[in-house]
Design an enzyme around this catalytic site. Sequence first.
Site, mmCIF file in Angstrom:
data_model
loop_
_atom_site.group_PDB
_atom_site.id
_atom_site.type_symbol
_atom_site.label_atom_id
_atom_site.label_comp_id
_atom_site.label_asym_id
_atom_site.label_seq_id
_atom_site.Cartn_x
_atom_site.Cartn_y
_atom_site.Cartn_z
ATOM 1 C CB SER A 196 -18.717 58.884 -48.235
ATOM 2 O OG SER A 196 -17.716 59.503 -48.022
ATOM 3 C CG HIS A 300 -19.562 57.403 -43.489
ATOM 4 N ND1 HIS A 300 -17.909 57.002 -43.529
ATOM 5 C CD2 HIS A 300 -20.198 56.617 -42.725
ATOM 6 C CE1 HIS A 300 -18.520 55.718 -42.743
ATOM 7 N NE2 HIS A 300 -19.087 55.207 -42.277
#
Length: 333
Positions: A196, A300
């Site tokens: 992420s 992400h």
Amino acid sequence: MSDLESAIPDHLVGPRSCPRRTPASYEPPFPSYVARFPVATKQVVMAYFGIQGTPGESPWGDDGPASRDRARYVDEEGIDTTVFIGYWDDVAAFDRWYLATGNAWTDTVGRFVEVLRPSVDRYETLFSSTGRLEGVATLTDSLSGAIEEHAYWGGVRDRIPLSQSDTLESTGMPTVVRDGDRVRVVPHENICLIRSGQDWADTEGAEREMYLRDVEPVLRAGMDFLRDDGLSIGCFANRYMTVVDEDGHDTDKSFGMSWWRSLAELEAWAESHPTHVDIFGAALRYLSTMGPAAALRLYHEVTVAGADEQFFEYNGCHERTGLLRTAAARSTL
């Protein structure tokens, strides 16, 4: 009629036996996008090659990855660690490369290899804006239009194609097999990996100041919690990494990369743990203040891999490195 697309591409849509978590009559509060991979792509490789201490050379050579990154972080023992990350959309090319080159990577102590090779129905991506792609999405140059399945709890699961018919429940725990300094981790079913990231290279002035003052410190605190204490909530290992350029200089990009026992435990942290509630709140205040003009880019990728799609090997690494932290108590000699 909504112009929103489904995160799951048409060729991966199948009979649904597991209910979606999308709220009824849902309209996302802001647009987000997913990577669209060619129909011919059936499987990818995500490979992380780490060096504890001196950065050293990259492992790439013939049949090297179609896409690659380099990042650094300070690990659980305060050791500067460099990670070379490669993505392949040709598994046979990866196998040739690994046999010829990658297999020797852990011949030097203080090195590790962590590899997933998931089928395309086992991972998802998400981007806050179009433009630069990151991570596994760099294996394609195609993005969706604005999608429906995001900005609610459970969106990650809804974007993974296999979740249409599989609960993605994790079974078992990893164990390790030792051969001197070299340690092989035997994986379990449905381990979860999240990468992420955030890219603030395009921010300026007040926006840049706000991100670095109000958002990044809260993000770092959450990442440090997962690194140091995440095992108690199902996070095997967490690395908060800074992307570096070819010369090893820091860029204005970072990402968290963490291994979880299961997708469900990642979801529980994201939805209710104070550290992530703080991250979410700081990000929401930032985006609400900046509005559509925000130059910060967020993304992400989340993967839930089968046991036969995983490979972990460590040589001369301390016992808190990667999956060694959770598996050491179950080692075999």
